[in-house]
Motif scaffolding. Structure first.
Motif, mmCIF file in Angstrom:
data_model
loop_
_atom_site.group_PDB
_atom_site.id
_atom_site.type_symbol
_atom_site.label_atom_id
_atom_site.label_comp_id
_atom_site.label_asym_id
_atom_site.label_seq_id
_atom_site.Cartn_x
_atom_site.Cartn_y
_atom_site.Cartn_z
ATOM 1 N N ILE A 276 16.081 -7.575 9.197
ATOM 2 C CA ILE A 276 15.952 -8.710 8.278
ATOM 3 C C ILE A 276 14.579 -9.364 8.411
ATOM 4 O O ILE A 276 13.925 -9.690 7.411
ATOM 5 N N ILE A 277 14.107 -9.522 9.646
ATOM 6 C CA ILE A 277 12.797 -10.141 9.870
ATOM 7 C C ILE A 277 11.682 -9.277 9.294
ATOM 8 O O ILE A 277 10.790 -9.758 8.582
ATOM 9 N N VAL A 278 11.729 -7.973 9.584
ATOM 10 C CA VAL A 278 10.687 -7.067 9.092
ATOM 11 C C VAL A 278 10.738 -6.963 7.570
ATOM 12 O O VAL A 278 9.701 -6.913 6.899
ATOM 13 N N LEU A 279 11.952 -6.943 7.005
ATOM 14 C CA LEU A 279 12.103 -6.902 5.551
ATOM 15 C C LEU A 279 11.434 -8.109 4.906
ATOM 16 O O LEU A 279 10.743 -7.983 3.887
ATOM 17 N N ALA A 280 11.605 -9.277 5.501
ATOM 18 C CA ALA A 280 10.992 -10.490 4.962
ATOM 19 C C ALA A 280 9.465 -10.412 5.035
ATOM 20 O O ALA A 280 8.764 -10.776 4.084
ATOM 21 N N ILE A 281 8.958 -9.892 6.162
ATOM 22 C CA ILE A 281 7.499 -9.796 6.329
ATOM 23 C C ILE A 281 6.896 -8.790 5.351
ATOM 24 O O ILE A 281 5.903 -9.068 4.665
ATOM 25 N N VAL A 282 7.503 -7.607 5.273
ATOM 26 C CA VAL A 282 6.990 -6.570 4.379
ATOM 27 C C VAL A 282 7.166 -6.994 2.922
ATOM 28 O O VAL A 282 6.312 -6.726 2.069
ATOM 29 N N GLY A 283 8.268 -7.678 2.630
ATOM 30 C CA GLY A 283 8.471 -8.188 1.281
ATOM 31 C C GLY A 283 7.399 -9.179 0.879
ATOM 32 O O GLY A 283 6.966 -9.216 -0.280
ATOM 33 N N PHE A 284 6.917 -9.964 1.833
ATOM 34 C CA PHE A 284 5.833 -10.908 1.574
ATOM 35 C C PHE A 284 4.557 -10.168 1.183
ATOM 36 O O PHE A 284 3.805 -10.611 0.316
ATOM 37 N N LEU A 285 4.312 -9.017 1.814
ATOM 38 C CA LEU A 285 3.101 -8.259 1.508
ATOM 39 C C LEU A 285 3.086 -7.767 0.064
ATOM 40 O O LEU A 285 2.018 -7.569 -0.519
ATOM 41 N N VAL A 286 4.271 -7.572 -0.512
ATOM 42 C CA VAL A 286 4.355 -7.056 -1.875
ATOM 43 C C VAL A 286 3.719 -8.006 -2.877
ATOM 44 O O VAL A 286 3.171 -7.586 -3.895
ATOM 45 N N ILE A 287 3.766 -9.304 -2.590
ATOM 46 C CA ILE A 287 3.230 -10.283 -3.546
ATOM 47 C C ILE A 287 1.712 -10.379 -3.495
ATOM 48 O O ILE A 287 1.103 -11.023 -4.341
ATOM 49 N N ILE A 288 1.097 -9.743 -2.495
ATOM 50 C CA ILE A 288 -0.372 -9.747 -2.393
ATOM 51 C C ILE A 288 -0.921 -8.691 -3.333
ATOM 52 O O ILE A 288 -0.659 -7.500 -3.174
ATOM 53 N N LYS A 289 -1.671 -9.107 -4.326
ATOM 54 C CA LYS A 289 -2.161 -8.187 -5.355
ATOM 55 C C LYS A 289 -3.412 -7.436 -4.929
ATOM 56 O O LYS A 289 -3.701 -6.352 -5.432
ATOM 57 N N ASP A 290 -4.177 -8.003 -4.012
ATOM 58 C CA ASP A 290 -5.401 -7.348 -3.538
ATOM 59 C C ASP A 290 -5.011 -6.260 -2.539
ATOM 60 O O ASP A 290 -4.549 -6.552 -1.430
ATOM 61 N N ASN A 291 -5.184 -5.005 -2.915
ATOM 62 C CA ASN A 291 -4.753 -3.886 -2.063
ATOM 63 C C ASN A 291 -5.441 -3.884 -0.698
ATOM 64 O O ASN A 291 -4.816 -3.609 0.325
ATOM 65 N N PHE A 292 -6.737 -4.178 -0.691
ATOM 66 C CA PHE A 292 -7.465 -4.140 0.581
ATOM 67 C C PHE A 292 -6.991 -5.248 1.512
ATOM 68 O O PHE A 292 -6.837 -5.042 2.716
ATOM 69 N N LEU A 293 -6.747 -6.446 0.952
ATOM 70 C CA LEU A 293 -6.253 -7.558 1.767
ATOM 71 C C LEU A 293 -4.884 -7.219 2.349
ATOM 72 O O LEU A 293 -4.613 -7.483 3.525
ATOM 73 N N ALA A 294 -4.012 -6.630 1.535
ATOM 74 C CA ALA A 294 -2.690 -6.224 2.018
ATOM 75 C C ALA A 294 -2.822 -5.171 3.118
ATOM 76 O O ALA A 294 -2.081 -5.200 4.109
ATOM 77 N N PHE A 295 -3.766 -4.268 2.949
ATOM 78 C CA PHE A 295 -4.031 -3.220 3.946
ATOM 79 C C PHE A 295 -4.445 -3.837 5.287
ATOM 80 O O PHE A 295 -3.938 -3.462 6.340
ATOM 81 N N VAL A 296 -5.346 -4.812 5.223
ATOM 82 C CA VAL A 296 -5.847 -5.480 6.444
ATOM 83 C C VAL A 296 -4.712 -6.252 7.125
ATOM 84 O O VAL A 296 -4.520 -6.163 8.354
ATOM 85 N N ILE A 297 -3.947 -7.022 6.338
ATOM 86 C CA ILE A 297 -2.860 -7.819 6.914
ATOM 87 C C ILE A 297 -1.811 -6.910 7.548
ATOM 88 O O ILE A 297 -1.279 -7.208 8.633
ATOM 89 N N ASN A 298 -1.509 -5.793 6.893
ATOM 90 C CA ASN A 298 -0.536 -4.839 7.441
ATOM 91 C C ASN A 298 -0.960 -4.345 8.819
ATOM 92 O O ASN A 298 -0.166 -4.284 9.752
ATOM 93 N N HIS A 299 -2.232 -4.018 8.961
ATOM 94 C CA HIS A 299 -2.715 -3.507 10.246
ATOM 95 C C HIS A 299 -2.774 -4.606 11.304
ATOM 96 O O HIS A 299 -2.553 -4.342 12.491
ATOM 97 N N LEU A 300 -3.057 -5.827 10.888
ATOM 98 C CA LEU A 300 -3.029 -6.932 11.858
ATOM 99 C C LEU A 300 -1.604 -7.162 12.366
ATOM 100 O O LEU A 300 -1.403 -7.440 13.552
ATOM 101 N N LEU A 301 -0.621 -7.016 11.481
ATOM 102 C CA LEU A 301 0.776 -7.140 11.899
ATOM 103 C C LEU A 301 1.165 -6.037 12.895
ATOM 104 O O LEU A 301 1.852 -6.293 13.887
ATOM 105 N N ILE A 302 0.694 -4.817 12.624
ATOM 106 C CA ILE A 302 0.980 -3.705 13.525
ATOM 107 C C ILE A 302 0.393 -3.952 14.906
ATOM 108 O O ILE A 302 1.047 -3.761 15.931
#
Length: 304
Positions: A276-302
């Motif tokens: 549930i926690i990860v679903l909420a976090i990854v779901g938040f990334l979906v609303i980010i329209k800038d692909n590169f920004l989403a890419f950077v945030i994803n790796h910071l989360l990892i």
């Protein structure tokens, strides 16, 4: 002329389609895990081969087959046509289930070969399921469920496997095939759901380009164009997988050591909150329209 079914009308709804795809992909892949992860519920206490704990042999044999499957899938998944996706998913998982039957009836250590065969087809299922979702405006929304299925599904299928042993006295060798058999009917239902997804629309194709089967020449061109990024992606994913699988494959041993050997629900109870926690976090990334920004945030989360 194709008749218009009620499900077709529902899937024309721009809000219902991604939800339907999310659920279908999540549950189909959960059924796949029912043929992969129950093996790890067994601890095989007191059983060794060449002085090494048998659980280590079982996990290693399956991982080798699963890893090899990913490389085979480069050709198989990229070339398969939409009309053969469903039969491909079902065929691969049924083959894996027959291998679990071999593991149950063939004595150790010879049954390790069947563990290898069990993992051999399963690495291709992800690509076939994802092929139903790709190339759409809502691909990211639908793929969220598929991307984090391992959190949701491993807890459930392990709990089912442990339950069959506690309630019915099924041995560690027969438990994996029995658990897989319990998920066979749901598997057919969820693959049918995937089949109901309409192909990408013209607007999808304009925004995401058309996804077509790739022959050898197309794969080579793709590899040479994106080689640096693909190599780094594979290396990072491999290390993350090793980090995750070591904990996941030996979680039964960990919980037994902590005194939860008679609690079948412990796997589900500990994995669902994380899901549930990860679903909420990854779901938040979906609303980010800038692909590169989403890419950077994803790796910071990892990294975090």
């Amino acid at each position: 002329m194709k008749k218009n079914r009620p499900v077709d009308s529902l899937l024309e709804n721009s809000y219902f389609l991604p939800l339907f795809g999310f659920i279908a992909a999540l549950l189909t892949y959960t059924c796949m895990y029912a043929f992969r992860k129950p093996l790890t519920v067994g601890t095989f206490e007191g059983l060794t081969w060449w002085g090494i704990d048998y659980k280590i042999w079982v996990v290693s044999a399956q991982v080798i087959g699963y890893t090899l499957s990913k490389f085979i899938g480069i050709k198989v998944v990229s070339e398969i046509t939409p009309t053969k996706r469903a039969i491909g998913i079902l065929g691969l998982i049924i083959f894996s289930g027959l291998a679990l039957l071999g593991f149950a009836v063939v004595p150790s250590p010879y049954n390790l070969f069947f563990v290898f065969l069990n993992g051999l087809p399963l690495g291709m299922v992800f690509g076939l399921v994802f092929s139903y979702l790709e190339g759409r405006q809502t691909t990211e929304l639908m793929a969220v469920g598929l991307s984090i299925t391992q959190i949701f599904s491993t807890g459930i299928v392990k709990s089912v496997g442990k339950w069959t042993m506690l309630e019915f006295g099924i041995s560690e060798f027969w438990m994996p095939v029995v658990t897989g058999a319990l998920f066979m009917i749901p598997l057919f239902l969820f693959v049918w759901m995937l089949q109901q997804l309409p192909p990408p629309s013209e607007k999808d194709i304009q925004l995401r380009t058309k996804r077509a089967p790739m022959n050898g020449a197309a794969r080579i061109k793709f590899l040479t164009t994106f080689a640096p990024g693909l190599v780094l992606l594979v290396l990072v994913y491999s290390m993350l997988t090793m980090f995750r699988d070591f904990r996941d494959n030996f979680s039964a041993n960990i919980w037994n050591a902590l005194g939860y050997e008679d609690n079948a629900l412990i796997f589900t109870q500990t994995e669902i909150p994380i899901f549930i926690i990860v679903l909420a976090i990854v779901g938040f990334l979906v609303i980010i329209k800038d692909n590169f920004l989403a890419f950077v945030i994803n790796h910071l989360l990892i990294i975090g």
